[in-house]
Scaffold this motif. Structure first.
Motif, PDB file in Angstrom:
ATOM      1  N   UNK A 251       0.843  -1.187   0.000  1.00 36.73           N
ATOM      2  CA  UNK A 251       0.000   0.000   0.000  1.00 36.73           C
ATOM      3  C   UNK A 251       0.879   1.237   0.000  1.00 36.73           C
ATOM      4  N   UNK A 252       0.360   2.301  -0.583  1.00 38.47           N
ATOM      5  CA  UNK A 252       1.060   3.583  -0.608  1.00 38.47           C
ATOM      6  C   UNK A 252       0.039   4.661  -0.278  1.00 38.47           C
TER       7      UNK A 252
ATOM      8  N   UNK B  14       2.982   5.201  -9.802  1.00 43.29           N
ATOM      9  CA  UNK B  14       3.737   4.023 -10.211  1.00 43.29           C
ATOM     10  C   UNK B  14       4.373   3.305  -9.049  1.00 43.29           C
ATOM     11  N   UNK B  15       4.666   2.046  -9.271  1.00 39.63           N
ATOM     12  CA  UNK B  15       5.454   1.226  -8.364  1.00 39.63           C
ATOM     13  C   UNK B  15       6.773   0.890  -9.048  1.00 39.63           C
TER      14      UNK B  15
ATOM     15  N   UNK C 117      -0.849  -6.750  -9.727  1.00 41.61           N
ATOM     16  CA  UNK C 117      -1.953  -5.878 -10.120  1.00 41.61           C
ATOM     17  C   UNK C 117      -1.851  -4.560  -9.376  1.00 41.61           C
ATOM     18  N   UNK C 118      -1.832  -3.470 -10.123  1.00 42.92           N
ATOM     19  CA  UNK C 118      -1.824  -2.135  -9.534  1.00 42.92           C
ATOM     20  C   UNK C 118      -3.249  -1.608  -9.497  1.00 42.92           C
ATOM     21  N   UNK C 119      -3.591  -0.937  -8.409  1.00 42.51           N
ATOM     22  CA  UNK C 119      -4.924  -0.359  -8.287  1.00 42.51           C
ATOM     23  C   UNK C 119      -4.846   0.831  -7.339  1.00 42.51           C
TER      24      UNK C 119
ATOM     25  N   UNK D 269      -2.192   0.689  -4.474  1.00 43.01           N
ATOM     26  CA  UNK D 269      -1.923  -0.681  -4.061  1.00 43.01           C
ATOM     27  C   UNK D 269      -1.125  -1.425  -5.127  1.00 43.01           C
ATOM     28  N   UNK D 270      -0.420  -2.444  -4.676  1.00 40.52           N
ATOM     29  CA  UNK D 270       0.206  -3.390  -5.588  1.00 40.52           C
ATOM     30  C   UNK D 270      -0.018  -4.780  -5.017  1.00 40.52           C
ATOM     31  N   UNK D 271      -0.904  -5.537  -5.640  1.00 40.65           N
ATOM     32  CA  UNK D 271      -1.142  -6.913  -5.250  1.00 40.65           C
ATOM     33  C   UNK D 271      -0.135  -7.785  -5.975  1.00 40.65           C
ATOM     34  N   UNK D 272       0.642  -8.525  -5.225  1.00 41.31           N
ATOM     35  CA  UNK D 272       1.703  -9.344  -5.805  1.00 41.31           C
ATOM     36  C   UNK D 272       1.429 -10.809  -5.486  1.00 41.31           C
TER      37      UNK D 272
END
Length: 122
Positions: free
Chosen positions: A21-22, A35-36, A68-70, A79-82
């Protein structure tokens, strides 16, 4: 004052999942690229995923289909689901906001978080 704070990193075994999370403050990111990025020891920082103001996304080839970025505009959080993590995903992960490079797929971002460490063991 703009602040981006990442969380959710940790140590997992190969094949595991993490959700980064950011949280953004002083900044309404829904109007800009987000961006991530990640940087492994001895390697250059690289783009992982990016999302534009219309919700369009782009991924590095190495993570496509697994990450998945959201974003939640109400929470001002990215968010970045990895999923399906691999040892080669081990790195410090950073979020960034508001690109000035004319595209979301760039390292030219105005704001950066401090990073969260992801370690994947085999």
């Amino acid at each position: 004052q703009v602040q981006l704070v990442e969380s959710g990193g940790g140590s997992v075994q190969s094949g595991g999942s993490l959700r980064l999370s950011c949280a953004a403050s002083g900044y309404t990111f829904s109007s800009y690229c987000m961006g991530w990025f990640r940087q492994a020891p001895g390697k250059e920082r690289e783009g992982v995923a990016a999302i534009d103001s219309d919700g369009g996304t782009r991924y590095a080839g190495s993570v496509k289909g697994r990450f998945t970025i959201s974003q939640d505009n109400a929470k001002n959080t990215l968010y970045l689901q990895m999923n399906g993590l691999k040892p080669e995903d081990t790195a410090m992960y950073y979020c960034a906001g508001e690109s000035y490079g004319g595209t979301c797929w760039t390292l030219l971002y105005s704001y950066w978080g401090q990073g969260t460490q992801v370690t994947v063991s085999s």
